[in-house]
Scaffold this active site. Structure first.
Site, PDB file in Angstrom:
ATOM      1  N   LYS A  68      16.321 -20.808 -34.620  1.00 40.66           N
ATOM      2  CA  LYS A  68      15.374 -19.705 -34.811  1.00 40.66           C
ATOM      3  C   LYS A  68      14.389 -19.969 -35.942  1.00 40.66           C
ATOM      4  O   LYS A  68      14.578 -20.843 -36.772  1.00 40.66           O
ATOM      5  CB  LYS A  68      16.143 -18.386 -34.998  1.00 40.66           C
ATOM      6  N   ARG A  85      26.103 -18.131 -30.329  1.00 40.41           N
ATOM      7  CA  ARG A  85      25.212 -18.417 -29.194  1.00 40.41           C
ATOM      8  C   ARG A  85      24.313 -19.581 -29.596  1.00 40.41           C
ATOM      9  O   ARG A  85      23.542 -19.445 -30.544  1.00 40.41           O
ATOM     10  CB  ARG A  85      24.394 -17.168 -28.873  1.00 40.41           C
TER      11      ARG A  85
HETATM   12  N1  HH2 Z   1      18.646 -14.530 -29.122  1.00 37.24           N
HETATM   13  C1  HH2 Z   1      17.807 -14.827 -28.121  1.00 37.24           C
HETATM   14  C2  HH2 Z   1      18.049 -14.376 -26.823  1.00 37.24           C
HETATM   15  N2  HH2 Z   1      19.147 -13.640 -26.549  1.00 37.24           N
HETATM   16  N3  HH2 Z   1      21.119 -12.574 -27.275  1.00 37.24           N
HETATM   17  C3  HH2 Z   1      21.951 -12.240 -28.254  1.00 37.24           C
HETATM   18  N4  HH2 Z   1      23.035 -11.488 -28.010  1.00 37.24           N
HETATM   19  N5  HH2 Z   1      21.750 -12.651 -29.560  1.00 37.24           N
HETATM   20  C4  HH2 Z   1      20.675 -13.410 -29.893  1.00 37.24           C
HETATM   21  O1  HH2 Z   1      20.522 -13.730 -31.099  1.00 37.24           O
HETATM   22  C5  HH2 Z   1      19.744 -13.773 -28.866  1.00 37.24           C
HETATM   23  C6  HH2 Z   1      20.009 -13.326 -27.539  1.00 37.24           C
HETATM   24  C7  HH2 Z   1      16.593 -15.642 -28.400  1.00 37.24           C
HETATM   25  O2  HH2 Z   1      16.830 -16.996 -28.217  1.00 37.24           O
HETATM   26  P1  HH2 Z   1      16.469 -17.822 -26.891  1.00 37.24           P
HETATM   27  O3  HH2 Z   1      17.162 -17.251 -25.701  1.00 37.24           O
HETATM   28  O4  HH2 Z   1      16.746 -19.230 -27.142  1.00 37.24           O
HETATM   29  O5  HH2 Z   1      14.912 -17.674 -26.737  1.00 37.24           O
HETATM   30  P2  HH2 Z   1      13.986 -16.806 -25.796  1.00 37.24           P
HETATM   31  O6  HH2 Z   1      14.256 -15.360 -26.100  1.00 37.24           O
HETATM   32  O7  HH2 Z   1      12.593 -17.235 -26.162  1.00 37.24           O
HETATM   33  O8  HH2 Z   1      14.330 -17.116 -24.376  1.00 37.24           O
END
Ligand code: HH2
Length: 307
Positions: free
Chosen positions: A236, A270
């Protein structure tokens, strides 16, 4: 040696098994089937490549997989249910057909997507909006699926514009407690709820205020909520702000954050870098942090301190 302090052991009843965490947090591998996710967007343009990635993460030691069809990165535009399900459902169907053995969570804010995904065999709803869609509670009640409820200030399109807190830890706790109470009042079993402080979701980063580090440092306080905790720090922006590392080079910082979360008692981390995280957690789980307290009281050689 068990890693972490969680006074609330993870024990989730899924439709076909019970998911438990024993000596270390579970590793949730991220599988984004989006064109625009901040770290792995566009990496899996076909269902075949996404399914292959899921199997690869399983081989690397993931305990569960989180499939998302909508980016919730800061500034992201929302997608429709039609588009989201077009991205996610074929992957779930293929995973089921191929006998994928790990539990799968669906990362969605939409009740309609969650329902269709659960019908296709998904096990858990990961809702970064913590049940903001009024239909989500019925989906949970009808399916009996557990849910991750995450704290977010604002919504993804604008959440990093001007996040503001008096006391970030207390306000995140209040926000999570409110969402949890509403879910439980509506009939969701408390044992089916995992809570998440939502690192990067409407949290101050850079310019002196670092809410994500405060939340990670004070994670044990969140155990007072009485639920297993999930932490998503992987790659992040705050890791980039702390280190100057671009998104593709944030694995070491992500490992440090995952270890910190583990020692603070997170039940699930995660992550994008599954093999590296599993290795780091396995080593950490073999250590006994209670021995650290003897560090300054053991044999002391005054010579060592002489210039
Ligand atoms: N972070 C992201 C997405 N989903 N769910 C939970 N429970 N906790 C988190 O910290 C979280 C999440 C963001 O990361 P990522 O899926 O890699 O990116 P994007 O939202 O751009 O798809």
């Amino acid at each position: 040696m068990a890693l972490g302090l969680s006074p609330v052991p993870l024990r989730l009843r899924l439709h076909d098994r019970v998911l438990v965490a024993t000596d270390r947090p579970l590793v949730m591998g991220v599988l984004n089937v989006t064109p625009d996710s901040f770290s792995d967007g566009g990496r899996h343009p076909t269902a075949e490549s996404a399914v292959a990635r899921a199997f690869h993460m399983a081989k690397e030691g993931a305990d569960l997989i989180d499939i998302g069809g909508e980016s919730t990165r800061p500034g992201a535009e929302p997608v429709t249910v039609e588009e989201e399900t077009r991205r996610v459902l074929p992957i779930l169907e293929r995973l089921l057909e191929a006998g994928f053995s790990l539990p799968v969570s669906v990362d969605t804010r939409h009740a309609a997507t969650a329902r269709l995904a659960l019908d296709r065999g998904a096990h858990i709803v990961n809702d970064v909006s913590a049940l903001s869609d009024p239909g989500m509670v019925s989906v949970l009640l009808d399916s009996g699926a557990p849910a991750v409820l995450m704290h977010m200030q604002g919504e993804p399109r604008t959440m990093q514009a001007e996040p503001a807190y008096r006391d970030v830890v207390e306000e995140v706790m209040e926000g999570l407690a409110e969402k949890r109470d509403a879910a439980v009042e509506a009939g969701v079993s408390p044992g089916a709820i995992v809570l998440d402080p939502g690192l990067g979701f409407g949290k101050r980063t850079g310019g002196g205020a670092e809410d994500n580090c405060v939340l990670l440092s004070r994670l044990p306080r969140l155990h007072a909520l009485g639920h297993p905790l999930l932490v998503g720090a992987s790659r992040k922006r705050f890791i980039g702000n702390l280190t100057g590392a671009p998104v593709e080079s944030r694995m070491p910082g992500s490992l440090a954050a995952a270890l910190a979360a583990a020692w603070a008692g997170a039940a699930i981390v995660r992550v994008h870098d599954v093999a590296e995280t599993v290795q780091a957690l396995s080593v950490a789980a073999a250590l006994d942090p209670s021995d650290w307290s003897t560090r300054w009281h053991g044999d002391h050689d005054p010579q060592v301190q002489k210039p």
